[in-house]
Motif scaffolding. Structure first.
Motif, PDB file in Angstrom:
ATOM      1  N   ILE A 170       0.887  -1.205   0.197  1.00 29.61           N
ATOM      2  CA  ILE A 170       0.160   0.076  -0.020  1.00 29.61           C
ATOM      3  C   ILE A 170       0.795   1.212   0.076  1.00 29.61           C
ATOM      4  O   ILE A 170       1.640   1.354   0.943  1.00 29.61           O
ATOM      5  N   GLY A 171       0.644   2.024  -0.923  1.00 29.74           N
ATOM      6  CA  GLY A 171       1.460   3.346  -1.226  1.00 29.74           C
ATOM      7  C   GLY A 171       2.487   3.328  -2.432  1.00 29.74           C
ATOM      8  O   GLY A 171       3.645   2.461  -2.494  1.00 29.74           O
ATOM      9  N   ALA A 223       3.159   0.790   3.371  1.00 33.86           N
ATOM     10  CA  ALA A 223       4.198   1.861   3.029  1.00 33.86           C
ATOM     11  C   ALA A 223       3.506   3.082   2.389  1.00 33.86           C
ATOM     12  O   ALA A 223       3.694   3.921   1.511  1.00 33.86           O
ATOM     13  N   ARG A 264      -7.496   4.169  -3.569  1.00 32.01           N
ATOM     14  CA  ARG A 264      -7.206   4.261  -2.114  1.00 32.01           C
ATOM     15  C   ARG A 264      -8.036   2.985  -1.251  1.00 32.01           C
ATOM     16  O   ARG A 264      -9.175   3.150  -1.308  1.00 32.01           O
ATOM     17  N   LEU A 323      -0.560  -0.727  -4.550  1.00 28.60           N
ATOM     18  CA  LEU A 323      -1.950   0.103  -4.598  1.00 28.60           C
ATOM     19  C   LEU A 323      -1.822   1.479  -4.415  1.00 28.60           C
ATOM     20  O   LEU A 323      -1.300   1.629  -3.101  1.00 28.60           O
ATOM     21  N   ALA A 329      -3.395   5.359  -3.675  1.00 29.25           N
ATOM     22  CA  ALA A 329      -4.660   6.304  -3.841  1.00 29.25           C
ATOM     23  C   ALA A 329      -4.871   7.121  -4.934  1.00 29.25           C
ATOM     24  O   ALA A 329      -5.872   7.348  -5.535  1.00 29.25           O
ATOM     25  N   GLU A 330      -3.628   7.988  -5.239  1.00 30.61           N
ATOM     26  CA  GLU A 330      -3.758   8.973  -6.282  1.00 30.61           C
ATOM     27  C   GLU A 330      -3.671   8.354  -7.616  1.00 30.61           C
ATOM     28  O   GLU A 330      -3.214   7.416  -7.838  1.00 30.61           O
ATOM     29  N   LEU A 344      14.370   9.471   0.271  1.00 36.61           N
ATOM     30  CA  LEU A 344      14.985   9.242  -1.020  1.00 36.61           C
ATOM     31  C   LEU A 344      16.007   8.588  -0.968  1.00 36.61           C
ATOM     32  O   LEU A 344      16.396   7.664  -1.472  1.00 36.61           O
ATOM     33  N   ILE A 381       9.215  24.547   0.814  1.00 42.13           N
ATOM     34  CA  ILE A 381      10.067  25.012   0.126  1.00 42.13           C
ATOM     35  C   ILE A 381       9.579  26.378  -0.987  1.00 42.13           C
ATOM     36  O   ILE A 381       8.482  26.277  -1.420  1.00 42.13           O
ATOM     37  N   GLY A 405       5.573  19.778   1.780  1.00 44.65           N
ATOM     38  CA  GLY A 405       5.317  18.372   1.927  1.00 44.65           C
ATOM     39  C   GLY A 405       5.345  17.782   3.415  1.00 44.65           C
ATOM     40  O   GLY A 405       5.923  18.511   4.228  1.00 44.65           O
ATOM     41  N   THR A 414      15.352  16.590  -2.413  1.00 44.37           N
ATOM     42  CA  THR A 414      16.096  15.465  -3.527  1.00 44.37           C
ATOM     43  C   THR A 414      17.600  15.522  -3.295  1.00 44.37           C
ATOM     44  O   THR A 414      18.240  15.184  -4.286  1.00 44.37           O
TER      45      THR A 414
HETATM   46  C1  LIG Z   1      10.151  19.407   1.752  1.00 43.53           C
HETATM   47  C2  LIG Z   1      10.795  18.221   1.872  1.00 43.53           C
HETATM   48  C3  LIG Z   1      12.092  17.852   1.641  1.00 43.53           C
HETATM   49  C4  LIG Z   1      12.835  16.632   1.662  1.00 43.53           C
HETATM   50  N1  LIG Z   1      13.988  16.481   1.438  1.00 43.53           N
HETATM   51  C5  LIG Z   1      14.768  15.241   1.085  1.00 43.53           C
HETATM   52  C6  LIG Z   1      15.972  14.901   0.748  1.00 43.53           C
HETATM   53  O1  LIG Z   1      16.623  16.013   0.504  1.00 43.53           O
HETATM   54  N2  LIG Z   1      16.600  13.936   0.655  1.00 43.53           N
HETATM   55  C7  LIG Z   1      15.771  12.890   1.180  1.00 43.53           C
HETATM   56  O2  LIG Z   1      16.260  11.432   0.956  1.00 43.53           O
HETATM   57  N3  LIG Z   1      14.342  12.754   1.727  1.00 43.53           N
HETATM   58  C8  LIG Z   1      13.720  14.198   1.681  1.00 43.53           C
HETATM   59  N4  LIG Z   1      12.351  14.306   2.145  1.00 43.53           N
HETATM   60  C9  LIG Z   1      11.990  13.132   2.657  1.00 43.53           C
HETATM   61  C10 LIG Z   1      11.346  12.100   1.596  1.00 43.53           C
HETATM   62  O3  LIG Z   1      10.726  12.945   0.759  1.00 43.53           O
HETATM   63  C11 LIG Z   1      10.254  11.033   2.268  1.00 43.53           C
HETATM   64  O4  LIG Z   1      10.845  10.658   3.428  1.00 43.53           O
HETATM   65  C12 LIG Z   1      10.031   9.833   1.250  1.00 43.53           C
HETATM   66  O5  LIG Z   1       9.488  10.633   0.121  1.00 43.53           O
HETATM   67  C13 LIG Z   1       8.637   9.214   1.793  1.00 43.53           C
HETATM   68  O6  LIG Z   1       8.206   8.343   1.008  1.00 43.53           O
HETATM   69  P1  LIG Z   1       7.078   7.334   1.426  1.00 43.53           P
HETATM   70  O7  LIG Z   1       6.927   6.695   0.024  1.00 43.53           O
HETATM   71  O8  LIG Z   1       6.911   6.849   2.500  1.00 43.53           O
HETATM   72  O9  LIG Z   1       5.774   8.412   1.368  1.00 43.53           O
HETATM   73  P2  LIG Z   1       4.968   9.062   0.195  1.00 43.53           P
HETATM   74  O10 LIG Z   1       5.762   9.551  -1.183  1.00 43.53           O
HETATM   75  O11 LIG Z   1       3.870  10.124   0.824  1.00 43.53           O
HETATM   76  O12 LIG Z   1       4.214   7.867  -0.296  1.00 43.53           O
HETATM   77  C14 LIG Z   1       3.230   7.407   0.470  1.00 43.53           C
HETATM   78  C15 LIG Z   1       1.662   7.045  -0.541  1.00 43.53           C
HETATM   79  O13 LIG Z   1       0.919   6.326   0.085  1.00 43.53           O
HETATM   80  C16 LIG Z   1      -0.319   6.489  -0.540  1.00 43.53           C
HETATM   81  N5  LIG Z   1      -1.394   6.130   0.244  1.00 43.53           N
HETATM   82  C17 LIG Z   1      -1.695   6.750   1.745  1.00 43.53           C
HETATM   83  N6  LIG Z   1      -2.986   6.402   2.036  1.00 43.53           N
HETATM   84  C18 LIG Z   1      -3.360   5.487   1.035  1.00 43.53           C
HETATM   85  C19 LIG Z   1      -4.482   4.308   1.148  1.00 43.53           C
HETATM   86  N7  LIG Z   1      -5.388   4.421   2.206  1.00 43.53           N
HETATM   87  N8  LIG Z   1      -4.670   3.744   0.063  1.00 43.53           N
HETATM   88  C20 LIG Z   1      -3.520   3.632  -1.069  1.00 43.53           C
HETATM   89  N9  LIG Z   1      -2.689   4.486  -1.037  1.00 43.53           N
HETATM   90  C21 LIG Z   1      -2.312   5.369  -0.145  1.00 43.53           C
HETATM   91  C22 LIG Z   1      -0.341   8.238  -0.682  1.00 43.53           C
HETATM   92  O14 LIG Z   1      -1.076   8.669  -1.690  1.00 43.53           O
HETATM   93  C23 LIG Z   1       1.246   8.302  -1.093  1.00 43.53           C
HETATM   94  O15 LIG Z   1       1.392   8.331  -2.670  1.00 43.53           O
HETATM   95  C24 LIG Z   1      11.946  15.341   1.977  1.00 43.53           C
HETATM   96  C25 LIG Z   1      10.550  15.818   2.102  1.00 43.53           C
HETATM   97  C26 LIG Z   1       9.884  16.977   1.932  1.00 43.53           C
HETATM   98  C27 LIG Z   1       8.594  17.000   2.198  1.00 43.53           C
END
Ligand SMILES: Cc1cc2nc3c(=O)[nH]c(=O)nc-3n(C[C@H](O)[C@H](O)[C@H](O)COP(=O)(O)OP(=O)(O)OC[C@H]3O[C@@H](n4cnc5c(N)ncnc54)[C@H](O)[C@@H]3O)c2cc1C
Length: 370
Positions: A9-10, A197, A168, A31, A33-34, A334, A223, A302, A47
């Motif tokens: 999930i994610g 996830a 979702r 899966l 949501a978006e 990332l 940002i 974010g 990044t």
């Molecule tokens: C401003 C900013 C600066 C950053 N700078 C850095 C950096 O320089 N270097 C670095 O390594 N990291 C950086 N990060 C951190 C990094 O972006 C995050 O740690 C990382 O993107 C988290 O990934 P994720 O897949 O867990 O979350 P997300 O990308 O949020 O993915 C989770 C996904 O789950 C989906 N989801 C949620 N609920 C459901 C549901 N019920 N059903 C289906 N899907 C669902 C969501 O739609 C989403 O797409 C930064 C973050 C921000 C906001």
């Protein structure tokens, strides 16, 4: 009903990179949501890959990820996952001790150069006279999140894995050794292993499954982008960060971006920038550099989502069979994603452990359930 071996999930970087790694061993479905992948945190980050982020565990995960970014597998396609960008951590005179301490810590992970005021200004001519000391890592990497997300998706699909967007997850049940997930549109998916996830929503997803939440806290970060002074050589600029968590800036698509490094607690949501943090970014930029932020070109926010001890959680839940946590990557999701994906692969498929100085216990989600 769509059946697979593992449901993720994610469709952010966490879910997609883990799914790509797991697709070597099993039928995997993601899966999201978006309608598009990486819409939330993964598409809004700064990044950067650098070692001034997090603590020793995060640095070890980053180090274990680095080679992957430099030499991605052929199945990722031939688009580079990033480009070299120096990292400069700078300090005022009164912050020198803090810089010394960080230098000692980072020296375990990166080749550093100590810079005096002249060296700092040679590397980053935009800083003003307050920056009198610095440490530089010439081998930082500015990651390309689009290439990273697409590369993982490509690898997943090439191994028979599936991505379902616009799904979702609204209900989760467990019976006879299998998880059944129902999306808002009524589609049903089933697998014996469920990887959570869901980023900022991971605790909400756990609640849907009747699994105890970890106490995740999303925090908003903002940002802004704006013009650099005329004549600035953007190609040569580093990612420049204050020793305290006050400001970072770097070149961004012909302009500059900056963040006031805000960490405002938030509910899981489609985060939007608030005026206060936008103004703070501009103020701190003018306080620490020679740049006048006359017009803000764009802004975004974010969520960075943290566990109670600020270390990511990866591992099976203690209170539900086949429910696997992959959450709490905070501000480094990332740059740590290749190692985290291989850790998930190791814990689920039994492959070799990929990260020195990191143990399964460090990441075990059961540490929060004492
Ligand atoms: C401003 C900013 C600066 C950053 N700078 C850095 C950096 O320089 N270097 C670095 O390594 N990291 C950086 N990060 C951190 C990094 O972006 C995050 O740690 C990382 O993107 C988290 O990934 P994720 O897949 O867990 O979350 P997300 O990308 O949020 O993915 C989770 C996904 O789950 C989906 N989801 C949620 N609920 C459901 C549901 N019920 N059903 C289906 N899907 C669902 C969501 O739609 C989403 O797409 C930064 C973050 C921000 C906001």
């Amino acid at each position: 009903m769509n059946n697979s071996d593992i449901l993720v999930i994610g469709g952010g970087i966490a879910g997609l990179s883990a799914a790509a790694a797991l697709s070597n061993h099993a039928r995997v479905a993601v899966l999201e949501a978006e309608e598009q992948i990486g819409y939330h945190s993964s598409g809004r980050s700064a990044t950067m890959l650098h070692y001034a982020l997090g603590d020793r565990l995060v640095r070890a995960l980053t180090l274990a990820s680095r080679t992957f970014f430099e030499n991605p597998p052929a199945s990722f396609g031939d688009v580079p996952l990033g480009r070299r960008m120096p990292v400069l951590v700078h300090a005022r005179e009164d912050e020198r001790e803090a810089l010394d301490a960080l230098e000692a810590e980072l020296a375990l992970f990166a080749e550093l150069e100590r810079l005096d005021a002249q060296g700092v200004h040679e590397l980053c001519p935009l800083l003003n006279e307050k920056a009198t000391h610095g440490i530089a890592d010439r081998y930082g990497i500015r990651l390309d999140p689009h290439a990273l997300l697409q590369g993982n998706l490509r690898q997943l699909r090439s191994r028979g894995g599936e991505l379902h967007t616009g799904q979702r997850v609204a209900a989760i049940g467990h019976a006879a050794g299998a998880w059944t997930v129902t999306s808002g549109s009524g589609e049903r998916f089933s697998a014996p292993i469920l990887v959570n996830a869901a980023g900022s929503w991971a605790d909400e997803v756990a609640r849907l499954a009747g699994v105890a939440p970890l106490g995740l806290q999303p925090k908003r970060r903002t940002i802004i982008t704006f013009d650099a002074p005329p004549g600035t050589d953007l190609e040569e600029l580093p990612f420049a960060k204050t020793i305290g968590d006050e400001l970072y800036f770097a070149p961004e698509s012909g302009r500059l971006f900056a963040s006031p490094m805000d960490e405002v607690p938030s509910e899981p949501c489609d985060a939007q920038p608030e005026e206060l943090e936008v103004a703070l970014a501009a103020y701190r930029m003018e306080e620490r550099t020679i740049v006048k932020v006359e017009r803000i070109h764009s802004r975004w926010a974010g969520l960075r989502t943290f566990t109670p001890d600020n270390h990511p959680a990866a591992g099976y839940a203690g209170d539900a069979e086949g429910f696997f946590w992959l959450a709490g990557q905070g501000g480094s999701g990332l740059q740590t994603s290749p190692a985290m994906a291989r850790i998930v692969e190791s814990l689920i498929a039994g492959t070799d452990w990929p990260a020195r100085d990191v143990s399964a216990g460090d990441l075990d989600p059961r540490r929060f359930l004492a």
